[in-house]
Enzyme design. Sequence first.
Site, PDB file in Angstrom:
ATOM      1  N   GLY A  70       0.812  -1.216   0.000  1.00  0.00           N
ATOM      2  CA  GLY A  70       0.000   0.000   0.000  1.00  0.00           C
ATOM      3  C   GLY A  70       0.845   1.266   0.000  1.00  0.00           C
ATOM      4  N   SER A 199      -3.286  -3.519  -0.911  1.00  0.00           N
ATOM      5  CA  SER A 199      -2.220  -4.243  -0.230  1.00  0.00           C
ATOM      6  C   SER A 199      -2.720  -5.603   0.218  1.00  0.00           C
ATOM      7  CB  SER A 199      -1.753  -3.423   0.978  1.00  0.00           C
ATOM      8  OG  SER A 199      -0.736  -4.116   1.647  1.00  0.00           O
ATOM      9  N   HIS A 201      -1.787  -7.878   2.425  1.00  0.00           N
ATOM     10  CA  HIS A 201      -1.845  -8.353   3.819  1.00  0.00           C
ATOM     11  C   HIS A 201      -3.030  -7.791   4.595  1.00  0.00           C
ATOM     12  CE1 HIS A 201      -0.094  -4.930   6.287  1.00  0.00           C
ATOM     13  NE2 HIS A 201       0.249  -4.531   5.078  1.00  0.00           N
ATOM     14  N   CYS A 324       2.279   6.436  19.707  1.00  0.00           N
ATOM     15  CA  CYS A 324       3.317   6.313  20.736  1.00  0.00           C
ATOM     16  C   CYS A 324       4.477   5.436  20.305  1.00  0.00           C
ATOM     17  CB  CYS A 324       2.739   5.770  22.022  1.00  0.00           C
ATOM     18  SG  CYS A 324       1.696   6.985  22.806  1.00  0.00           S
TER      19      CYS A 324
HETATM   20  C1  PLP Z   1      -2.038  -0.557   5.870  1.00  0.00           C
HETATM   21  C2  PLP Z   1      -2.381   0.671   5.105  1.00  0.00           C
HETATM   22  C3  PLP Z   1      -1.456   1.255   4.220  1.00  0.00           C
HETATM   23  C4  PLP Z   1      -0.058   0.742   4.054  1.00  0.00           C
HETATM   24  O1  PLP Z   1      -0.011  -0.491   3.390  1.00  0.00           O
HETATM   25  P1  PLP Z   1       1.318  -1.369   3.456  1.00  0.00           P
HETATM   26  O2  PLP Z   1       1.070  -2.492   2.524  1.00  0.00           O
HETATM   27  O3  PLP Z   1       1.458  -1.821   4.880  1.00  0.00           O
HETATM   28  O4  PLP Z   1       2.445  -0.491   3.023  1.00  0.00           O
HETATM   29  C5  PLP Z   1      -1.855   2.367   3.507  1.00  0.00           C
HETATM   30  N1  PLP Z   1      -3.081   2.886   3.641  1.00  0.00           N
HETATM   31  C6  PLP Z   1      -3.996   2.357   4.479  1.00  0.00           C
HETATM   32  C7  PLP Z   1      -5.355   2.961   4.570  1.00  0.00           C
HETATM   33  C8  PLP Z   1      -3.674   1.240   5.242  1.00  0.00           C
HETATM   34  O5  PLP Z   1      -4.570   0.722   6.080  1.00  0.00           O
END
Ligand code: PLP
Length: 395
Positions: A70, A199, A201, A324
């Site tokens: 993402g 993304s 995961h 944090c």
């Molecule tokens: C998790 C997330 C990302 C980042 O994605 P990654 O694959 O962890 O780099 C970006 N935008 C939103 C809204 C997310 O929840």
Amino acid sequence: MKVYADNAATTKISEHALAAMLPCYETYYGNPSSLHTIGQQAKEILEDARSRMAKCLGCEAREIYFTSGGSESDNQAILSAAYTGAKKGKKHIVSTAFEHHAVLHTLKKLEKEGFEVTLLSVKEGHNVKAQQVKDAIREDTCLVTTMYANNEIGSILPIAEIGKICKEAGVVFHTDAVQAVGHLPIDVKAENIDMLSLSAHKFHGPKGVGALYVRRGVPLLNLIEGGAQERNKRAGTENLPGIMGMTVALEDACENMEKNAAYVAGLRDQLIAGLSRIPHCALNGDPVNRLPGNVSFCFEGIEGESLLLMLDALGISASSGSACTSGSLDPSHVLLAIGRVHDVAHGSLRLSLSHYNTPEEIDHIIASTAQVVETLRNMSPVWRDLQTGKRQYIL
Ligand SMILES: *Cc1c(COP(=O)(O)O)cnc(C)c1O
């Protein structure tokens, strides 16, 4: 009882997705750029995955670019649209105050380079209205980038309406759909989305792999120089096992979407109803247009970090809104953006559910949270001041 309720941070990979990855390590381990048979088999798998991903999103295979996730997709989409716009003298960008840092930090970088950024307010209804986008677009706007759904408070944005406005104004529209893909029905054509980040995961696929959809005709600049992979837009040997795992995870998510969303939304509503009975708390996020798995609350008179650690000791993995981890004690920019004052924003809790959760787990979360909030309040000087009237309740 062990309860994983942090699915907005990441999800457990599905057995099906994991199984789909193994042959790409053991049998189809060739480099898709190699001309020999093993390489060409890998190339075939890669292009098959691209077509299947495209089908899930309602686009063409050549509109899908594989990335590392993402964050990378967000960076490439935004920088690409900004630098393309700048060539035509357009250096204004519209976004929202509650974007993910992958978007906000990229916009900060562009501001330092002379771009002007308008961040739309999300106070009213804990969401943005399409009209706000319409009002913010100017002659020199080169990009509108709004998330599809918020990762902390679960609000789902009016994407189809925003897409229509951008199309009419001739402005490129990117959406960070990382929280939405695999969870909400998405049709990039019908919703007039020019670019979309996803993304794996976040929908029970593997970590470190994602994709960027770019509508044909929208220019895309590459951020990573090197080989000619991804039609010269993203150098680097393709993460074929990851891409295969992502494809299977997305197909499964899309196939079971209606069933899973209904089940998870049921758990969500059970959890919201249970937590709402705790005195002096408030639900964060859009109460109606809300991700099926998102529950976000603020509890007055406590620290979210203490709440998290005590829930962890009771077997519950959750998240607070504060930053944090980065060593700062600043509360989440999202909670501040929806108008929560610092004291209240500090007492936040996010529980994000998946179809692996059960109603019994939800009961355990409700009972544990009620108990821990009471324990923490009994130890809190702030809570004592609230009860004796030295301080006024906000919630
Ligand atoms: C998790 C997330 C990302 C980042 O994605 P990654 O694959 O962890 O780099 C970006 N935008 C939103 C809204 C997310 O929840």
